[in-house]
Scaffold this motif. Structure first.
Motif: not given
Length: 172
Positions: A20-44
């Motif tokens: 469960a902890r590993k899954l939560a870490q994976q979800q955190l990594a995915v969510a962090t990537e989504e935040v970065e993509r959203a920031r990139s989209m805002v810049a574009e």
């Protein structure tokens, strides 16, 4: 036997908590990537908005130039009226210039409208990207909370295993 079963059960719980902890870490990594993509989209989108604004300014300048051409053509027409001998040639030229200026003005007006629409669309996309970024931030917070809970459960399992081990030692 009961204590051994408890130890096995505690070990099983620990493995589940670790997963469960590993899954939560994976979800955190995915969510962090989504935040970065959203920031990139805002810049574009900001860059697209700036470009749309520049197109709008260019179209306004060209429309002003076309208006000046139109005024100049009208002045030429007046001079042509005064000079009766040259009237026909100047009249033809002025009419042609007038038509070109009117076409240019129409085209620039269409460009201006398109630029306005692009600017509105870019603003809407930027707002959507900001909303997506907020959702991603919330997902990151949830994932962190899940990770904290998993670590807390892991600690409880460890304590339970220790108790089971003590029970096993005492029963022997």
């Amino acid at each position: 036997e009961v204590a051994a079963a408890r130890v096995q059960e505690a070990q099983q719980k620990m493995r589940m908590k670790e997963e469960a902890r590993k899954l939560a870490q994976q979800q955190l990594a995915v969510a962090t990537e989504e935040v970065e993509r959203a920031r990139s989209m805002v810049a574009e989108l900001k860059a697209a908005l700036d470009e749309a604004k520049q197109i709008l300014r260019n179209a306004e300048a060209e429309a002003s130039a076309a208006q000046q051409k139109l005024q100049m053509s009208e002045q030429e027409f007046q001079r042509a009226r005064d000079a009766e001998a040259k009237c026909k040639a100047i009249l033809d030229n002025a009419t042609a210039s007038l038509q070109m200026a009117a076409r240019d003005l129409c085209q620039k007006n269409n460009q201006l409208q398109a630029a306005n629409q692009n600017e509105r669309a870019a603003k809407q996309q930027m707002l959507a990207a900001k909303n997506q970024e907020e959702v991603c931030k919330q997902d990151v917070a949830k994932a962190r909370e899940q990770q904290k809970r998993a670590e807390s459960e892991e600690q409880k399992c460890s304590q339970e295993r220790e108790r089971a081990a003590k029970d096993l030692q005492q029963s022997e």
